[in-house]
Design an enzyme around this catalytic site. Structure first.
Site, mmCIF file in Angstrom:
data_model
loop_
_atom_site.group_PDB
_atom_site.id
_atom_site.type_symbol
_atom_site.label_atom_id
_atom_site.label_comp_id
_atom_site.label_asym_id
_atom_site.label_seq_id
_atom_site.Cartn_x
_atom_site.Cartn_y
_atom_site.Cartn_z
ATOM 1 N N LYS A 127 6.174 18.738 -2.958
ATOM 2 C CA LYS A 127 5.841 17.750 -1.933
ATOM 3 C C LYS A 127 7.033 17.462 -1.019
ATOM 4 O O LYS A 127 6.890 17.418 0.199
ATOM 5 C CB LYS A 127 5.334 16.478 -2.624
ATOM 6 N N THR A 147 9.627 19.419 -0.560
ATOM 7 C CA THR A 147 9.893 20.665 0.166
ATOM 8 C C THR A 147 8.928 20.810 1.340
ATOM 9 O O THR A 147 9.329 21.224 2.436
ATOM 10 C CB THR A 147 9.748 21.871 -0.786
ATOM 11 N N ARG A 154 12.679 8.998 0.543
ATOM 12 C CA ARG A 154 13.352 8.065 -0.361
ATOM 13 C C ARG A 154 14.675 8.642 -0.859
ATOM 14 O O ARG A 154 14.844 9.850 -0.943
ATOM 15 C CB ARG A 154 12.461 7.783 -1.572
ATOM 16 N N LYS A 208 13.817 16.001 -14.044
ATOM 17 C CA LYS A 208 13.270 16.504 -12.780
ATOM 18 C C LYS A 208 14.315 17.194 -11.914
ATOM 19 O O LYS A 208 14.032 18.124 -11.178
ATOM 20 C CB LYS A 208 12.645 15.328 -12.004
ATOM 21 N N ALA A 242 7.256 5.519 -7.790
ATOM 22 C CA ALA A 242 5.852 5.371 -7.412
ATOM 23 C C ALA A 242 4.961 5.036 -8.597
ATOM 24 O O ALA A 242 3.903 4.446 -8.421
ATOM 25 C CB ALA A 242 5.357 6.659 -6.750
ATOM 26 N N PHE A 298 4.611 10.933 -5.930
ATOM 27 C CA PHE A 298 3.623 11.459 -6.870
ATOM 28 C C PHE A 298 2.301 11.804 -6.167
ATOM 29 O O PHE A 298 2.305 12.189 -5.007
ATOM 30 C CB PHE A 298 3.427 10.509 -8.052
ATOM 31 N N PHE A 314 3.184 30.563 -3.755
ATOM 32 C CA PHE A 314 4.154 31.226 -4.625
ATOM 33 C C PHE A 314 3.866 32.724 -4.606
ATOM 34 O O PHE A 314 2.737 33.153 -4.317
ATOM 35 C CB PHE A 314 4.054 30.692 -6.054
ATOM 36 N N TRP A 366 9.311 27.248 1.568
ATOM 37 C CA TRP A 366 10.407 27.350 0.604
ATOM 38 C C TRP A 366 11.214 28.613 0.896
ATOM 39 O O TRP A 366 12.446 28.579 0.900
ATOM 40 C CB TRP A 366 9.865 27.384 -0.828
#
Length: 805
Positions: free
Chosen positions: A256, A258, A280, A291, A510, A541, A629, A658
């Protein structure tokens, strides 16, 4: 000598830039030193030259002595190679190694048909010359070659040096051909971040329309922006407002952040629109926990990522200090009230100074709240002194917790006051993570310094024994909090890899708090981009968590209305929602996630459908971004896009940001631009005047899909208390697991037939919401068995951070 040369150049050229020449002369001087030092046998000039100034690359590479020219880039060596003088030139190291590999296969080059894909000076061009002078028939192909599969199919020897993954397909290659693929090793996010030289932040500030006195520089790569810019730009129309959200998260990641940065790079660097990202600031809990960082990834990230993921400008530390000052004030006040008489307490609260007692301004505010219209401390009656001096906090009612910006499960329940100096005044307490602090939420939702002061003053920390809410203003600490937060309120300016502006400001979780960056950053950015520009912000999220709170809380207080929702999904995450196997960290992905499986994917698309439906509750067009991907097949990507459109999405677009940066999100940018022109009918999910339980029920049923809610005894007591205290008309901020639409983290897809248990409700009156605690949701995470900090270290020589953010 250098000074003299610079002086002469300045006289000859009025546009001369001395910094550029000094830098170039410095590089040339270093090359000369190596040329003349017999202990060095070879020299590589790393390209591109790492400078914000344009340096004459040809001049620099030709300064290398031909006999030390490892890459063969000098005109002398390149010329001799193209002419076939192989014994009289320094053959480039990489193509030379390639020829050695071919020799070791036992295949003779002479007479073979060779195809070289790529024409770079380092690989493609010299490879062509080496094969040619070793008697092969050579064809050079590139991105403009008309029939690349046909040319590849003719090759006995195929050398691929195009620098693009999977450009050549396996079924193009002739059986028995020798294939050498120059694999340009994929870089880690932090390596990619360091490979890009950021614009000086003062230059970026000027580019986006900020004046020099509106910017406070924090080094060369980040700055704070003064709030007075709002007044200067108040007549400027706002730009288009886009919120990025996602399907329900999985351990496989949806990308998200990215996607947020990739979309901004597409809109700005490629579509030439004014654009800002508003994101954020990440907590150090996840950064060092499970993470990692939150700067985006690959070629779509905020840079420098070490600065972004660590202390930035100290905002989170300021919040920690302010929060814990309140916690200390609460326990100190209860202690002093329990150990002193009314008169002694009053005399210490209003001490003698210069022979007289004087109320501070914040104490005058408390007197007014109590209805005591006096300003002379000597005129208060005994009854008034008691009311003023004693807050009479019920210890079990304290809802304000200490915080730490670290994942630490052992602070979820603690006992404080165990030292003999506290005279037996112990109580059970806990720590929350800093980004769950109400002060973080206040920072994110405030609209001005004055508004922040008022919100900080209204924060309720406990209840008195008579049932009255106790605020930070009652404690006398709200003014000090404002002082601690005076710099944190200013948004932080950074940039993307492609030089687009980013505001990094506030970072509420979140799943515990409301999960969105600051209103102030969004408002300033919307003015700076102008009416045709875009501001892209991200909600934490999945859409059921961060997006719902973005609309029902953030948009209520900001007055802003979004134009587009971007919902991020991935094939492999949707497969997990379809019933795919569990993923174990450090282990290879099960085959279900790397092989085509349309049945599993179609089942998982139910979660995407539900999240599209959730966005549609608010009347805003939805664009689905399918974050691709390399293991995704065409059929799988087509299936996700078609099912998204069938579920009511305005559009669904494949993305490759990406790997390709903004270029990989141009189609997404175009879809967002079209959607922003589409009609919308924005509306909130619930009316604030509804009873607390009804508002919770609406979220539970419409957003999560619950049959009903269950208020457990403590939650029911809080509903009655907060309604009595006048807080019943606040919006709702659900504290719930982000890993499922339900309260059970292991329930993937779209769970049904469940009742949502509400175990407690807390009031964040200063930030302006009530937050029900759903199930067993903790307010400070724990560390996993193998935290991210195992991979993080500092190089003492370069002072660079090594590891995976």
């Amino acid at each position: 000598c250098l000074k003299k040369d610079v002086g002469q150049m300045k006289l000859q050229d009025p546009n001369f830039r001395p910094g550029l020449v000094v830098l170039q002369v410095s590089v040339l001087h270093s090359i000369t030193e190596v040329n003349e030092n017999s202990s060095f046998h070879g020299l590589i000039v790393q390209l591109p030259l790492d400078s914000i100034h344009k340096i004459d690359t040809e001049k620099v590479t030709n300064a290398v002595a031909p006999e030390k020219d490892v890459d063969g880039l000098t005109s002398i060596n390149a010329g001799k190679l193209s002419r076939g003088d192989l014994g009289d030139c320094f053959i480039p190291c990489t193509p030379n190694g390639c020829m050695e590999l071919i020799r070791q296969t036992g295949v003779s080059v002479a007479g073979k048909r060779a195809v070289v894909i790529g024409r770079s000076k380092i690989v493609g061009a010299p490879m062509h010359d080496l094969l040619l002078w070793n008697h092969a028939t050579v064809t050079t192909c590139h991105s403009k070659t008309v029939d690349l599969p046909g040319e590849v199919g003719k090759a006995d020897i195929l050398v691929v040096g195009i620098g693009k993954a999977e450009m050549v397909k396996g079924d193009w290659i002739k059986k028995g051909a020798v294939v050498i693929d120059f694999h340009f090793k994929g870089q880690s996010d932090i390596a990619i971040s360091r490979s890009c030289v950021p614009k000086p932040i003062d230059r970026l500030a000027r580019e986006v329309g900020l004046l020099s006195d509106e910017v406070e520089l924090y080094g060369k790569t980040k700055a704070k922006v003064q709030l007075n810019i709002i007044k200067r730009l108040q007549a400027q129309p706002d730009g288009k407002y886009v919120v990025v959200t996602g399907i329900t998260p999985t351990p496989l990641g949806e990308g998200k952040s990215t996607t947020t940065i990739g979309l901004v790079q597409a809109l700005g660097a490629h579509m030439k629109l004014n654009v800002f990202a508003c994101v954020r600031q990440p907590s150090q809990g996840p950064t060092f926990g499970i993470k990692g960082g939150a700067a985006g990834g690959g070629y779509s990230q905020v840079i420098p990522m070490e600065e972004f993921n660590l202390h930035l400008t100290g905002d989170i530390h300021a919040i920690t200090a302010a929060n814990n000052l309140v916690a200390a004030a609460i326990d100190a006040r209860m202690f002093h009230e329990a150990t002193q008489s009314d008169k002694a307490l009053y005399n210490r609260l209003v001490p003698l100074s210069g022979g007289q007692r004087t109320f501070s301004p914040i104490q005058i505010n408390r007197l007014k709240k109590l209805g005591i219209e006096k300003t002379d401390p000597s005129t208060l009656t005994e009854e008034e002194i008691t009311r003023f001096a004693r807050l009479d906090i019920e210890p079990s009612s304290v809802t304000w917790q200490r915080v730490l910006d670290t994942n630490d499960r052992f602070l979820r329940k603690i006992t404080i006051g165990q030292s003999p100096t506290e005279k037996g005044h112990t109580r059970e307490a806990q720590f929350d993570i800093t980004v769950a602090s109400e002060i973080m939420a206040v920072l994110a939702l405030t609209s001005s310094l004055e508004d922040m002061r008022q919100r900080l003053a209204k924060m309720v920390v406990a209840t008195s024994r008579s049932g009255e809410p106790i605020t930070t203003e009652d404690l006398g600490v709200s003014g000090a909090l404002t002082v601690l937060m005076r710099d944190a309120i200013k948004p932080n300016l950074m940039q993307t890899l492609e030089g687009n502006p980013v505001f990094v400001h506030a970072g509420p979780f979140a799943n515990i708090a409301h999960g969105n960056s600051s209103i102030l950053a969004d408002k300033i950015a919307l003015k700076l981009v102008g009416p045709e520009g875009f501001v892209v912000t991200e909600a934490g999220f999945g859409a059921d968590i961060g997006m719902e709170k973005f609309f029902n809380i953030k948009c209520r207080y900001s007055g802003l209305r979004p134009h587009v929702v971007v919902l991020v999904a991935t094939v492999r995450a949707l497969k997990m929602h379809g019933g795919g196997p569990t993923v174990t960290a450090g282990m290879p992905l099960p085959k279900e996630y790397i092989e085509e499986n349309l049945e599993l994917l179609e089942k998982g698309c139910s979660n995407m459908r539900k999240q599209i439906e959730n966005a549609q509750h608010f009347g805003v067009p939805v664009v689905v971004a399918v974050n691709g991907f390399k293991t995704d097949t065409e059929a799988e990507l087509d299936l996700v896009c078609s099912m998204a459109k069938a579920a009511g999405a305005f559009d669904a677009v494949r993305c490759s940001h990406w790997a390709e940066g903004g270029a990989g999100a141009v189609a997404l940018g175009q879809a967002v631009q079209r959607a922003s022109e589409a009609p919308s009918n924005f509306k909130f999910l619930y009316d604030l005047e509804l009873p607390i339980a009804d508002k919770i029920r609406i979220i539970g049923q419409k957003i999560y899909g619950a049959d009903d809610i269950e208020l457990l005894p403590e939650a029911q007591r809080k509903v009655e208390l907060y309604t009595k205290q006048g807080f019943g008309n606040l919006p709702i901020c659900m504290a719930k697991t982000h890993l499922s639409l339900s309260h059970e983290a292991d329930k993937k897809g779209v769970p049904t037939g469940f009742v949502l248990p509400i175990r407690d409700i807390r009031a964040s009156v200063g930030s302006g919401f009530l937050f029900p605690l759903v199930g067993t949701m903790p307010t400070i995470p724990g560390l996993p068995t193998r935290p991210c900090f195992y991979d993080i270290d500092l190089d003492p020589e370069t002072e660079q951070v090594n590891g995976l953010f």
